[in-house]
Design a protein around this motif. Structure first.
Motif, PDB file in Angstrom:
ATOM      1  N   ARG A  18       0.830  -1.213   0.000  1.00 44.04           N
ATOM      2  CA  ARG A  18       0.000   0.000   0.000  1.00 44.04           C
ATOM      3  C   ARG A  18       0.861   1.257   0.000  1.00 44.04           C
ATOM      4  O   ARG A  18       0.554   2.230  -0.689  1.00 44.04           O
ATOM      5  CB  ARG A  18      -0.942  -0.004   1.199  1.00 44.04           C
ATOM      6  N   ALA A  19       1.949   1.246   0.770  1.00 39.57           N
ATOM      7  CA  ALA A  19       2.852   2.401   0.802  1.00 39.57           C
ATOM      8  C   ALA A  19       3.496   2.596  -0.564  1.00 39.57           C
ATOM      9  O   ALA A  19       3.626   3.725  -1.052  1.00 39.57           O
ATOM     10  CB  ALA A  19       3.923   2.202   1.872  1.00 39.57           C
ATOM     11  N   GLU A  20       3.883   1.491  -1.200  1.00 36.78           N
ATOM     12  CA  GLU A  20       4.481   1.580  -2.532  1.00 36.78           C
ATOM     13  C   GLU A  20       3.471   2.114  -3.553  1.00 36.78           C
ATOM     14  O   GLU A  20       3.818   2.924  -4.415  1.00 36.78           O
ATOM     15  CB  GLU A  20       4.973   0.195  -2.954  1.00 36.78           C
ATOM     16  N   ALA A  21       2.230   1.681  -3.444  1.00 41.88           N
ATOM     17  CA  ALA A  21       1.187   2.159  -4.351  1.00 41.88           C
ATOM     18  C   ALA A  21       0.931   3.652  -4.139  1.00 41.88           C
ATOM     19  O   ALA A  21       0.737   4.399  -5.105  1.00 41.88           O
ATOM     20  CB  ALA A  21      -0.097   1.367  -4.147  1.00 41.88           C
ATOM     21  N   ASP A  22       0.935   4.087  -2.898  1.00 40.74           N
ATOM     22  CA  ASP A  22       0.750   5.516  -2.611  1.00 40.74           C
ATOM     23  C   ASP A  22       1.887   6.336  -3.211  1.00 40.74           C
ATOM     24  O   ASP A  22       1.663   7.402  -3.786  1.00 40.74           O
ATOM     25  CB  ASP A  22       0.666   5.762  -1.110  1.00 40.74           C
ATOM     26  N   GLU A  23       3.132   5.839  -3.093  1.00 42.21           N
ATOM     27  CA  GLU A  23       4.273   6.540  -3.676  1.00 42.21           C
ATOM     28  C   GLU A  23       4.127   6.620  -5.189  1.00 42.21           C
ATOM     29  O   GLU A  23       4.422   7.649  -5.790  1.00 42.21           O
ATOM     30  CB  GLU A  23       5.574   5.821  -3.327  1.00 42.21           C
ATOM     31  N   HIS A  24       3.672   5.532  -5.785  1.00 39.29           N
ATOM     32  CA  HIS A  24       3.500   5.509  -7.241  1.00 39.29           C
ATOM     33  C   HIS A  24       2.431   6.512  -7.671  1.00 39.29           C
ATOM     34  O   HIS A  24       2.608   7.227  -8.651  1.00 39.29           O
ATOM     35  CB  HIS A  24       3.128   4.103  -7.704  1.00 39.29           C
ATOM     36  N   LEU A  26       1.537   9.242  -6.099  1.00 39.15           N
ATOM     37  CA  LEU A  26       2.066  10.591  -5.917  1.00 39.15           C
ATOM     38  C   LEU A  26       3.043  10.946  -7.034  1.00 39.15           C
ATOM     39  O   LEU A  26       3.030  12.062  -7.543  1.00 39.15           O
ATOM     40  CB  LEU A  26       2.751  10.718  -4.554  1.00 39.15           C
ATOM     41  N   ALA A  27       3.885   9.997  -7.415  1.00 38.81           N
ATOM     42  CA  ALA A  27       4.847  10.250  -8.485  1.00 38.81           C
ATOM     43  C   ALA A  27       4.124  10.468  -9.807  1.00 38.81           C
ATOM     44  O   ALA A  27       4.503  11.334 -10.602  1.00 38.81           O
ATOM     45  CB  ALA A  27       5.824   9.091  -8.596  1.00 38.81           C
ATOM     46  N   ALA A  28       3.076   9.700 -10.056  1.00 38.71           N
ATOM     47  CA  ALA A  28       2.316   9.842 -11.297  1.00 38.71           C
ATOM     48  C   ALA A  28       1.602  11.190 -11.331  1.00 38.71           C
ATOM     49  O   ALA A  28       1.507  11.821 -12.386  1.00 38.71           O
ATOM     50  CB  ALA A  28       1.322   8.701 -11.435  1.00 38.71           C
ATOM     51  N   ALA A  29       1.114  11.635 -10.199  1.00 41.30           N
ATOM     52  CA  ALA A  29       0.418  12.920 -10.142  1.00 41.30           C
ATOM     53  C   ALA A  29       1.402  14.082 -10.313  1.00 41.30           C
ATOM     54  O   ALA A  29       1.042  15.130 -10.843  1.00 41.30           O
ATOM     55  CB  ALA A  29      -0.323  13.057  -8.818  1.00 41.30           C
ATOM     56  N   ALA A  30       2.643  13.894  -9.879  1.00 38.39           N
ATOM     57  CA  ALA A  30       3.635  14.956  -9.962  1.00 38.39           C
ATOM     58  C   ALA A  30       4.192  15.114 -11.376  1.00 38.39           C
ATOM     59  O   ALA A  30       4.689  16.183 -11.732  1.00 38.39           O
ATOM     60  CB  ALA A  30       4.785  14.684  -8.994  1.00 38.39           C
TER      61      ALA A  30
END
Length: 62
Positions: A18-24, A26-30
């Motif tokens: 879940r933490a990895e998915a959240d990072e992904h 956020l990176a995609a949104a940035a």
């Protein structure tokens, strides 16, 4: 392996995923999204180049 240990390992892995998915996310949104106008422009250039290319002639049918 005890069922409690097995379950604890699964919970840890789920939390990591879940933490990895959240990072992904956020990176995609940035990332700066590619503008539709730019993509459309390049598609039109490609289509124009294909239309301008010399047409292949079909073999003569006898």
């Amino acid at each position: 392996m005890h069922i409690e240990t097995h379950l604890a390992l699964h919970r840890i892995r789920v939390a990591e995923l879940r933490a990895e998915a959240d990072e992904h996310r956020l990176a995609a949104a940035a990332r700066r999204p590619q503008r539709l106008r730019t993509r459309l422009g390049w598609v039109l250039v490609e289509v124009g180049l294909r239309l301008a290319a010399t047409p292949r002639t079909a073999g003569a049918v006898a």
